[in-house]
Design a protein around this motif. Structure first.
Motif, PDB file in Angstrom:
ATOM      1  N   ILE A  32       0.844  -1.210   0.000  1.00 23.50           N
ATOM      2  CA  ILE A  32       0.000   0.000   0.000  1.00 23.50           C
ATOM      3  C   ILE A  32       0.873   1.252   0.000  1.00 23.50           C
ATOM      4  O   ILE A  32       0.632   2.213  -0.747  1.00 23.50           O
ATOM      5  CB  ILE A  32      -0.924  -0.012   1.240  1.00 23.50           C
ATOM      6  CG1 ILE A  32      -1.819  -1.264   1.207  1.00 23.50           C
ATOM      7  CG2 ILE A  32      -1.765   1.258   1.305  1.00 23.50           C
ATOM      8  CD1 ILE A  32      -2.527  -1.535   2.510  1.00 23.50           C
ATOM      9  N   TRP A  33       1.908   1.233   0.828  1.00 19.98           N
ATOM     10  CA  TRP A  33       2.798   2.390   0.934  1.00 19.98           C
ATOM     11  C   TRP A  33       3.519   2.668  -0.388  1.00 19.98           C
ATOM     12  O   TRP A  33       3.594   3.817  -0.844  1.00 19.98           O
ATOM     13  CB  TRP A  33       3.796   2.162   2.062  1.00 19.98           C
ATOM     14  CG  TRP A  33       4.835   3.238   2.199  1.00 19.98           C
ATOM     15  CD1 TRP A  33       6.178   3.108   2.007  1.00 19.98           C
ATOM     16  CD2 TRP A  33       4.607   4.614   2.544  1.00 19.98           C
ATOM     17  NE1 TRP A  33       6.810   4.314   2.213  1.00 19.98           N
ATOM     18  CE2 TRP A  33       5.865   5.255   2.548  1.00 19.98           C
ATOM     19  CE3 TRP A  33       3.468   5.355   2.845  1.00 19.98           C
ATOM     20  CZ2 TRP A  33       6.015   6.601   2.846  1.00 19.98           C
ATOM     21  CZ3 TRP A  33       3.619   6.708   3.145  1.00 19.98           C
ATOM     22  CH2 TRP A  33       4.874   7.314   3.140  1.00 19.98           C
TER      23      TRP A  33
ATOM     24  N   TYR B 224       1.152   4.130  -2.891  1.00 21.99           N
ATOM     25  CA  TYR B 224       0.915   5.545  -2.568  1.00 21.99           C
ATOM     26  C   TYR B 224       2.096   6.404  -3.046  1.00 21.99           C
ATOM     27  O   TYR B 224       1.911   7.477  -3.639  1.00 21.99           O
ATOM     28  CB  TYR B 224       0.726   5.688  -1.058  1.00 21.99           C
ATOM     29  CG  TYR B 224       0.746   7.117  -0.575  1.00 21.99           C
ATOM     30  CD1 TYR B 224      -0.364   7.943  -0.747  1.00 21.99           C
ATOM     31  CD2 TYR B 224       1.884   7.638   0.047  1.00 21.99           C
ATOM     32  CE1 TYR B 224      -0.335   9.258  -0.317  1.00 21.99           C
ATOM     33  CE2 TYR B 224       1.914   8.952   0.486  1.00 21.99           C
ATOM     34  CZ  TYR B 224       0.805   9.760   0.295  1.00 21.99           C
ATOM     35  OH  TYR B 224       0.835  11.067   0.715  1.00 21.99           O
ATOM     36  N   LEU B 225       3.318   5.924  -2.791  1.00 21.90           N
ATOM     37  CA  LEU B 225       4.500   6.666  -3.242  1.00 21.90           C
ATOM     38  C   LEU B 225       4.510   6.789  -4.770  1.00 21.90           C
ATOM     39  O   LEU B 225       4.873   7.841  -5.317  1.00 21.90           O
ATOM     40  CB  LEU B 225       5.782   5.966  -2.784  1.00 21.90           C
ATOM     41  CG  LEU B 225       6.106   6.022  -1.290  1.00 21.90           C
ATOM     42  CD1 LEU B 225       7.377   5.224  -0.999  1.00 21.90           C
ATOM     43  CD2 LEU B 225       6.263   7.475  -0.830  1.00 21.90           C
TER      44      LEU B 225
ATOM     45  N   LEU C 167       1.935   6.951  -6.719  1.00 23.95           N
ATOM     46  CA  LEU C 167       0.909   7.925  -7.131  1.00 23.95           C
ATOM     47  C   LEU C 167       1.330   9.361  -6.834  1.00 23.95           C
ATOM     48  O   LEU C 167       0.914  10.303  -7.530  1.00 23.95           O
ATOM     49  CB  LEU C 167      -0.410   7.634  -6.393  1.00 23.95           C
ATOM     50  CG  LEU C 167      -1.182   6.390  -6.814  1.00 23.95           C
ATOM     51  CD1 LEU C 167      -2.384   6.191  -5.906  1.00 23.95           C
ATOM     52  CD2 LEU C 167      -1.629   6.487  -8.276  1.00 23.95           C
ATOM     53  N   THR C 168       2.120   9.540  -5.805  1.00 20.74           N
ATOM     54  CA  THR C 168       2.448  10.901  -5.341  1.00 20.74           C
ATOM     55  C   THR C 168       3.861  11.348  -5.731  1.00 20.74           C
ATOM     56  O   THR C 168       4.361  12.344  -5.207  1.00 20.74           O
ATOM     57  CB  THR C 168       2.298  10.979  -3.808  1.00 20.74           C
ATOM     58  OG1 THR C 168       3.128   9.963  -3.206  1.00 20.74           O
ATOM     59  CG2 THR C 168       0.855  10.765  -3.392  1.00 20.74           C
TER      60      THR C 168
END
Length: 207
Positions: A25-26, A29-30, A32-33
């Protein structure tokens, strides 16, 4: 070692699944950002694949650690193995859905690029392992379940070889994983020979 084993006996399996899934998940997220650099898809693909390989090495090390060091992590072997399959699936999905995307190109890559062919073969070998990693299958298959789950050894070798072949130039890290898998498989040979010697008299006795 008894204190360590007592700690792990109290450690819940569900926590292993939870902690093991958090990096996925982390990392997503990284990606995507913008936290994974200028090529987030390639970086995500790589991170998932490397985590899968690390979990494969950990899975293969559980039996030798119990036999040689007295560290008993057998309670977590199934969860770690399934997490390994989860990260292999994530690695494959990123390549299929976010990277290549075109079915014809995917099939061509599998057929023409040996490192992809080997990686896919490793994934295919892991499918029956993941599907039969439940109590019903263990009871239903009996001793065949043990023989089936020896596919883990081949899947580990193929996964490590996939990593060695995909990198360009000489890099230590993929060779380290391949060496670790080979050593962990070699450590099983004395135990396998011992079991063979133990079963031989019983077999001759039945004959």
């Amino acid at each position: 070692m008894d204190t360590v084993n007592q700690f792990f006996r109290r450690f819940p399996v569900w926590a292993v699944y939870l902690l093991g899934a958090l990096p996925a998940i982390w990392l997503f997220y990284l990606g995507l950002t913008g936290g994974l650099g200028v090529e987030p898809i390639k970086a995500l693909e790589h991170e998932y694949g490397e985590l899968a390989l690390q979990l494969m090495v950990l899975t293969l090390s559980i039996s030798p650690m119990r036999r040689l060091l007295g560290l008993n992590l057998m309670k977590f072997r199934r969860s770690i193995g399934l997490l390994c399959f989860f990260y292999v699936s994530c690695h494959l999905l990123v390549w299929l859905v976010l990277d290549v995307q075109i079915l014809g190109q995917i099939l061509a890559d599998i057929a023409k690029r040996p490192y992809i062919t080997i990686g896919m073969a490793g994934f295919v070998l892991m499918l029956p392992l993941a599907l039969t990693s439940n109590n019903f299958s263990v009871r239903r298959l009996g001793r065949s379940w043990l023989r089936l789950h020896r596919l883990t050894y081949a899947a580990g070798l193929l996964g490590a070889l996939h990593y060695v072949m995909l990198v360009k130039g000489f890099q230590v890290e993929p060779l380290f994983y391949l060496g670790a898998v080979v050593v962990l498989l070699a450590l099983r040979l004395p135990a396998a020979q011992f079991r063979k010697r133990q079963s031989a008299p019983r077999a001759s006795g039945r004959a």
